[in-house]
Motif scaffolding. Sequence first.
Motif: not given
Lengths: 99, 374
Positions: A23-25, A56, A69-70, A72, B63, B89, B91, B116-119, B138-139, B143, B146, B348-349
């Motif tokens: 999951k690339v941020m 958003l 993105h993630t 959203y 991040p 996340f 990472d 995968y998501s804050t949701m 983080i981000g 991010t 979100t 991955s970044e």
Amino acid sequence: MPPIISNKTIKLYCLTSLAKIAKVMCLAIPMRIASIEGDEAEAEVGGVVRRVSIALTPEAKVGEYVLLHTGYAIGVIDEAEAKETLKLLEEIASFSEVS
Amino acid sequence: MKFLDEYQNSELATKLAHRIANHSTKPIRLMEFCGGHTHAIMRHGIRQLVPKTVEMRAGPGCPVCVTATIDLDKAIALAWLPNVIITTFGDMMRVPGSYSSLQRAKAEGADVKVVYSTMDAVEIARENPEKSVIFIGIGFETTAPTIAASIITAQQEGIENFHVLSCLKLTPPVMKTLLDLGEVKLDGIIGPGHVSVIIGSRPYEFIPADYGVACVISGFEPLDILLCVDKLVEQIEAGQPKVEIAYRRGVKPQGNRKALELMEEVFQSDGANWRGIGIVPQSGLKIKQKYEHFDADKVFRVGLKPVREPKGCRCGDILRGVATPLECKLFGKVCTPEKPVGPCMVSSEGACAAYYQYGSPKNSERLGKLWSKL
């Protein structure tokens, strides 16, 4: 008899597939909005459908592409600008051929 | 896939590269702020494609990498509190803290879940009302909205067991810090594409105005990056640095207003601790008092042992653009993606991960040959 596929190859394969699903941020991929229900939408890319939040990007419409993105949609892709950029790239390319 | 494939055309890429080579007369150094750009550049062999006069350096835009060890230690300590579920996340899992990692804590019995998501994190809180669910936030600006949206959802739905440990960071203040430090002389900055979808291009105006450095915001496909380099070279050659957008299908000068409003509602800027850089004033986001019952920093107290940084790891220098991964003695020997010493090899970044995956001399040579044939 030595194994046909070395451990190193297997490890390499695992690492690459891991990297692909990682999951690339700051990564955001373009997905097409298929349907909208309140703050949520179904978005599709390459046959994969996901539930995404459009909290958003309340301006997003069905059929438009968003940057996801993630989970959203963070922005709606401007199709006119996308075409414009491609045109510019083609122009630059043909110009550099002449020069 | 639409809006991706058409920006990967190798014929156009080669022509664009020739054009850049024709324009570029003096040696210049560019920094790609974003780790996503570093990966794209390495993966597509763009370093081999641009002329020798153009040097490209990775910057601090990862991040996970810039998260300070102390924040990581805090996240791991939180995982050991009773009745806590940590959500993060993926990472972050393998990044080594001073004494452990989230992955190790999980293996040892702490409840750590990758989302995968804050949701998803909010959903876990909804399903586990008897537990405290902490999201490791983080981000960058991409991010942050979100996470703001998730806090607002939790507020609206009365989910009081959802908390966020905010380690969010802001891009323009750290760019200013790097330029002020002046350790590495830069002629141009490849601006982060998806951060800019949110904040727009205006917050970067100080870069050409105060430092005379060019700044062009780029997308993540090879043609996007080449177009960005082309514009940077053109600006630098003409001696007219400015802020430009080479990713117009995604970035508007004013950014995403709705996302900025949500960020403004939930967060206020505060000093933040960056790995390799230290505390940068006004470069982080903390949760406003109004929402402090969601702030893991306010709700939970943990004792921390003194921070230990990995010996010999040059992540800090790499994040400041002072060194490349190849200049680190541990790179590829002691430190590999399988046994990472520092975060730049984990994420991955991360620049080290990108160099390890795509930057071997053999691969570089292969890409170089490939491009010269086209």
